[in-house]
Scaffold this motif. Structure first.
Motif, short mmCIF file in Angstrom:
data_model
loop_
_atom_site.label_atom_id
_atom_site.label_comp_id
_atom_site.label_asym_id
_atom_site.label_seq_id
_atom_site.Cartn_x
_atom_site.Cartn_y
_atom_site.Cartn_z
N LEU A 232 0.80 -1.22 0.00
CA LEU A 232 0.00 0.00 0.00
C LEU A 232 0.84 1.28 0.00
CD1 LEU A 232 -2.86 -0.94 2.51
CD2 LEU A 232 -2.83 -1.13 0.02
N THR A 233 2.15 1.13 0.04
CA THR A 233 3.00 2.33 0.02
C THR A 233 2.68 3.20 -1.20
OG1 THR A 233 4.78 0.94 0.91
CG2 THR A 233 5.39 3.14 0.10
N TRP A 234 2.54 4.50 -0.96
CA TRP A 234 2.38 5.41 -2.09
C TRP A 234 3.76 5.98 -2.39
CZ3 TRP A 234 -2.49 8.96 -2.60
CH2 TRP A 234 -2.55 9.50 -3.88
N ARG A 237 4.75 9.57 -3.19
CA ARG A 237 4.55 10.60 -2.17
C ARG A 237 5.66 10.59 -1.10
NH1 ARG A 237 -1.14 12.06 -1.65
NH2 ARG A 237 -1.67 12.70 -3.76
N ILE A 238 6.52 9.61 -1.14
CA ILE A 238 7.50 9.50 -0.05
C ILE A 238 8.37 10.74 0.05
CG2 ILE A 238 9.52 8.22 0.81
CD1 ILE A 238 8.23 5.65 -0.10
N GLN A 240 7.77 13.76 -1.01
CA GLN A 240 6.96 14.89 -0.56
C GLN A 240 6.74 14.85 0.95
OE1 GLN A 240 2.92 14.68 -1.98
NE2 GLN A 240 2.54 16.87 -1.63
N VAL A 241 6.44 13.67 1.45
CA VAL A 241 6.21 13.54 2.88
C VAL A 241 7.51 13.78 3.65
CG1 VAL A 241 5.62 11.91 4.73
CG2 VAL A 241 4.17 12.09 2.69
N TRP A 244 8.08 17.32 3.97
CA TRP A 244 7.04 17.94 4.81
C TRP A 244 7.25 17.66 6.30
CZ3 TRP A 244 3.51 15.26 7.83
CH2 TRP A 244 2.39 15.96 8.26
N PRO A 246 8.38 17.36 10.08
CA PRO A 246 9.10 18.27 10.97
C PRO A 246 10.53 17.75 11.16
CG PRO A 246 7.43 17.02 12.16
CD PRO A 246 7.24 16.74 10.72
N THR B 141 2.25 17.07 16.86
CA THR B 141 3.22 17.64 15.92
C THR B 141 2.74 17.49 14.48
OG1 THR B 141 4.99 17.07 17.46
CG2 THR B 141 5.64 17.54 15.17
N LEU B 142 2.25 16.29 14.15
CA LEU B 142 1.79 16.06 12.77
C LEU B 142 0.55 16.88 12.48
CD1 LEU B 142 2.40 12.20 12.45
CD2 LEU B 142 3.74 14.06 11.44
N GLN B 145 1.56 20.43 11.83
CA GLN B 145 2.22 20.51 10.52
C GLN B 145 1.17 20.42 9.38
OE1 GLN B 145 5.11 21.39 10.06
NE2 GLN B 145 6.03 20.49 8.22
N LEU B 146 0.17 19.55 9.58
CA LEU B 146 -0.88 19.42 8.56
C LEU B 146 -1.67 20.71 8.43
CD1 LEU B 146 -2.33 15.84 9.20
CD2 LEU B 146 -1.37 16.68 7.04
N GLN B 149 0.80 23.37 6.81
CA GLN B 149 1.28 23.07 5.46
C GLN B 149 0.55 21.81 4.96
OE1 GLN B 149 5.55 22.82 5.49
NE2 GLN B 149 5.63 21.92 3.45
N LEU B 151 -1.16 18.62 3.28
CA LEU B 151 -0.82 17.64 2.27
C LEU B 151 -2.07 17.41 1.40
CD1 LEU B 151 1.15 15.04 4.43
CD2 LEU B 151 2.07 16.44 2.56
N PRO B 152 -1.88 16.81 0.23
CA PRO B 152 -3.05 16.52 -0.61
C PRO B 152 -4.12 15.76 0.19
CG PRO B 152 -1.03 16.00 -1.80
CD PRO B 152 -0.62 16.38 -0.41
N ASP B 154 -6.05 13.37 -0.38
CA ASP B 154 -6.16 11.91 -0.50
C ASP B 154 -4.99 11.19 0.17
OD1 ASP B 154 -4.27 12.74 -2.27
OD2 ASP B 154 -5.08 11.68 -4.00
N THR B 155 -4.22 11.91 0.95
CA THR B 155 -3.09 11.28 1.64
C THR B 155 -3.57 10.50 2.87
OG1 THR B 155 -1.73 13.18 1.01
CG2 THR B 155 -0.85 11.73 2.73
N LEU B 157 -1.66 8.69 6.08
CA LEU B 157 -0.35 8.50 6.69
C LEU B 157 -0.40 7.38 7.72
CD1 LEU B 157 0.74 12.23 7.31
CD2 LEU B 157 1.26 10.76 5.34
N PRO B 227 3.33 7.11 3.57
CA PRO B 227 2.13 7.51 2.82
C PRO B 227 1.51 6.27 2.17
CG PRO B 227 4.12 8.15 1.61
CD PRO B 227 4.57 7.55 2.91
#
Lengths: 251, 251, 251, 251
Positions: A232-234, A237-238, A240-241, A244, A246, B141-142, B145-146, B149, B151-152, B154-155, B157, B227
Motif C-alpha cells: 500500500l506504500t504510495w 509521495r514518499i 513529498q512527505v 514535509w 518536521p 506535531t503532525l 504541521q498538517l 502546510q 498535504l493533498p 487523499d493522503t 499516513l 504515505p
C-alpha cells in the motif's frame, strides 16, 4: 496440482460448490471455508479466540472464522500438505473498484500470497448472481492457462465475471480497479423497543468507471481480470512527505 | 478543525484516551470507537446486522461494530457535522509492513479517505505499549504541521512511533512499508472437552526491513511515516496479464 | 461478609453501580459482570469458547460472557476467596412472572446457589428505570435482615421494586410468580437489502396477576419478594405420567 | 397433527435428523433450528438484534439464534400455521438433574408451552451419543401414546434415553430430577499471547441420584421421563419469607 478453495459467503454457498465442481477435474482440491456468511470481512483475523475446523458431509472443512482465518489456518498447519495456490469464490456479487478493500473473497486470495502459484479471486457480478456456470467456466479456463503458462507466483488476480450465459461473454480484459463515490448514507431505523439502530448503506455509485477499469469491462460483457499487489506504500509521495516532516521536533 | 477519532482497541483503550487528550486543545474532536477490542478487524464492515451507537460517560460514542463501521457511520450520517479528517489510534502495538493489511487502526484511517483532509493512523510499537505520551506528542506535531502546510487530501499516513521516552526520539522518516515472512505456524491445542482448537500464530519475522522501510526507521529510533494509497491495482502487470489472457475462449 | 455482585445489563450499568455503592458499607464486595448488555441471557453458559476476565478502572471485573458465566467463574476459581452470597442487579426493568425464565439477572443469582447464604436478584420495575436509590435502599434492608436473621442457605429471592420514590413505597410482600400471556407476535421487517428479518416481540400481558402474585404487589406499590426453587420437577404429575407410560414397549 | 421440531446442537446435528425422520411418518413436521451449535443456551432470547430464517436444502428452517428464539419465532408468526406441539432433540448427551437449567433442548420444549399439546425434550445420554435409533424409537412411542391418551396440555416431558441398543432397553420410568454437586473448578489456561483465559469446567458429579431420580433410571437402563413445571415459586417458603420481611422499613 493442489488447490485450496475458500470464499466469504460460507461453505454452503452455491458459488463455492460450483467452483469446487469445476476445478475438481483439473486438480486436487481442498475446501476450507467459513461456517457462515462472512461477506465484507476484509482481511480480518481472529486473534482473541480459538478456531474450530470441522469436516462436513461433502468433504469440505468449515471453520468458525473469517475467510482470512480459513486460508491462514490451511496454509500454516491445518492441512497436512501445503496447497500450491488459492482460488476464492465464486462470490455472489461483484468485487469491483473499492469493493476489494472490504471483500472477504479477495482477502482469502490475498492470504494465499505466500504459496507457490498465483492466487485467484473470482466473483459473479449479479444481484442475485445466477450464471455460476459461466464463472465456473472462466475459473477452469484461467486455471488451465496458469498451468500452461505460469504467471509470477506473487500475482493475485481479481476476476469478475458478468452474470450472463457463457455464449454471450465477449472475452477477457486485463483491467485496473475503478473507483466508487463515497458510500450512500447510513440508514437509520428503530428497533421494536424504540431505540435507534443504523444499517450500513449501499456502496457508492461508480465514479471512475472509464475504459480500462473493471467496471467498464463488466458493463461491456467482458471478464475483468485485475492484477493486484499488496504494497500500500504510495511511493510517489514518499519524497513529498519526507520534505514535509518536521525536522527539529522532539524537544 | 473537526477531527474524528477512532481505533481498534476499543473506546476504553489507554491509547485512544491519550490521543483524545492530546488533540483536544488543537481541534474539535469527536470519538466514535468500537465498544470492545477489534484488533485485526481490517476493513471489515457489518452488513448483516444493524449497529447501535451509544454516548459514553466521557463523551465518546461507542459502536457495537468494527473500526470501519465506526468511521463509516460517523461520516455517512451519524454525526450532524462531517469531520475534516480522521485520526486513528494510538494503537497498542505497531502496524508495520504487512500488518497494515489486517490492522483495524489503519482501516479506520482508510475509511476517512473521502473527507477533506489527510487521514492518519498512529501506532505505538511496544508490547505492551508504554510511552503513549511520546505518540501523543507525535500526533500533535503532525496535526500542527498538517494545519500549517496541508498535504493533498487523499493522503493517508501510517505513523508508527517507537515506544521510547520523547527525548530519545531521533526524528521522523518518510518510509515505505517493509515486508514480513509468512506467519508462524498455527498453534494447535485442545479444549477441556478434548476437542481440537486452533489459534492463529504470531506474524512472521521481518523479511524486508532494510533502509527506507518502516521497520528500519523504528528500529533506529525514528517515527516512521508511510504515505499509503488504496489502489491495489498492480499497474506494471496489466500488460503482461493482457497478453496472457485467453483470446478465443468462450465457446 | 463477602458478597459477589453481578447483573445482566453489563458492568457499566447504572443499576450495578448503585447496588455496589449501596452494599459497600455493609460487606466486602466483588463485582464480576458481563462486559456488555446480556439481557435475556437466561442461564446460558459459554462452553465452546474460553472467557477472559479483566479488571476495570473502578475495580470491577468484566467478563466477555453471560451473567451465568460471570458467577460460575467467580465461584469456581476466579476469586481467591469464595464469596458468601450473590446479589444480582439492580436490573433495569422488572423480572416478573414468566420473565424469570429468561432473565440473566435471576440466572446470576441462581448460579450462586452453591454458596453459604441466600442469593438475591433485585430488579427495578420501570421502563426506563429511574429510582435506583429506592432499589438500593431495599437491597441494604434485605441484606441487613439476612445478616440479623438468616434464611436457609438454599433460598433464592427474586426481588422486584416499584420504580417510585422511597417514601412512596408501601412495604414488602412475599409473593408467588404471576404468569404472562403468550408473547406478542414476532415483528417482521426488512433490512436495507430487502431481506426479511424478525425481531422477537414484547412479552405477553399479565394473565395471572391476582392477589398474591408479584405483579399484584408491584402494582400496589409494594416490594415483591418471591422465594424461588430450582427443581423443575412437577411432582404432582409423576404418578400420572408413570401410569401413562408404555409398559411393553421396547420390542 | 403438526409437530414443531428444534434442538440446540444446530440444524445439521445427527440427532435432529434422526428425530425428523422418525416422526415424519406420524405427523406433519416443521423443523426450525439454530444455524449452529447452541448447547447450554438455556432460555436465552435475542432481543437486541434481528433474526434471520433461511430454508435449507433438506427443507429445515435455520435461524441465527438460540433454541428459544427458534421456537419463539415459529409460534409467534414465522409459521403460517401454528404447530400443535414441540419435540426438541434428540440431544447429543443427557439433560439430567441440574442440567435442565442450562439446556437449550429443554428450553426449546419449554418455549412450546403455549401450544395445545405437551412439549417433549428428548436427549440421548452418551458421550459421544451413538444409538440415535433407540432414542428415535422412544420418540415415536411417546408420540403415539400422546395421541392415543393425551396428557394435560401444560405438560412438559424431559426424556432421557440410555445410549444402548433398543433391545437392551429395560422400559420407562417416570422420574424426578436428581441433583449434581457444584461444578468442577474453572480450567485456567493461557492463549498464545500469554494472556489468561478460562474455560467453564465440567458439570458436577451426581449428588442426589437415588431411586426415583432421572440419574437412577438411566443408570439402570430405563428411559427417564420427568414431568416439568415452569413455576419457580417455592410455595412452602412464602409464609416464612413473609414473616421474615421487614415491616416498618421505608422511612
Amino acid at each position: 496440482m493442489h488447490i485450496l478453495l475458500s470464499n466469504d459467503d460460507g461453505y454452503l454457498a452455491e458459488g463455492l460448490t460450483a467452483l469446487a465442481d469445476a476445478l475438481r477435474s483439473y486438480a486436487t482440491i481442498t475446501v476450507v471455508a467459513p461456517d457462515r456468511n462472512r461477506s465484507a470481512a476484509s482481511n480480518s483475523l481472529t486473534l482473541e479466540m480459538p478456531l474450530r475446523a470441522t469436516e462436513t458431509e461433502n468433504g469440505f472443512i468449515k471453520v468458525d472464522g473469517t475467510p482470512t482465518d480459513c486460508v491462514h489456518l490451511a496454509i500454516t498447519g491445518l492441512l497436512a500438505k501445503e496447497p500450491d495456490m488459492v482460488f476464492a469464490g465464486i462470490n455472489h456479487g461483484g468485487n469491483l473498484g473499492d469493493d476489494v478493500l472490504y471483500s472477504g473473497t479477495v482477502a482469502a486470495a490475498t492470504e494465499g500470497r505466500f504459496l507457490g502459484l498465483p492466487a485467484v479471486a473470482i466473483s459473479l457480478v449479479g444481484y442475485p448472481a445466477v450464471h455460476f456456470e459461466t464463472a465456473a467456466h472462466v475459473a477452469i479456463t484461467l486455471l488451465q492457462q496458469l498451468i500452461k503458462q505460469p504467471l509470477p507466483k506473487d500475482t493475485i488476480l481479481n476476476v469478475n465475471v458478468p452474470d450472463i450465459p457463457l455464449n454471450e461473454l465477449k472475452g477477457y480484459q486485463a483491467t485496473r480497479l475503478g473507483q466508487r463515490h463515497k458510500s450512500e448514507p447510513v440508514i437509520t431505523s428503530t428497533d421494536p423497543r424504540g431505540r435507534l439502530i443504523y444499517w450500513v448503506g449501499p456502496p457508492g455509485a461508480e465514479q471512475d468507471a472509464g475504459e480500462g477499469t473493471d467496471f467498464y469491462a463488466i458493463n461491456a460483457g467482458y471478464v475483468s481480470v485485475t492484477p493486484l499487489q499488496l504494497d500500500l506504500t504510495w511511493y510517489d509521495r514518499i519524497q513529498q512527505v519526507q520534505a514535509w516532516l518536521p525536522t527539529v521536533n522532539t524537544q
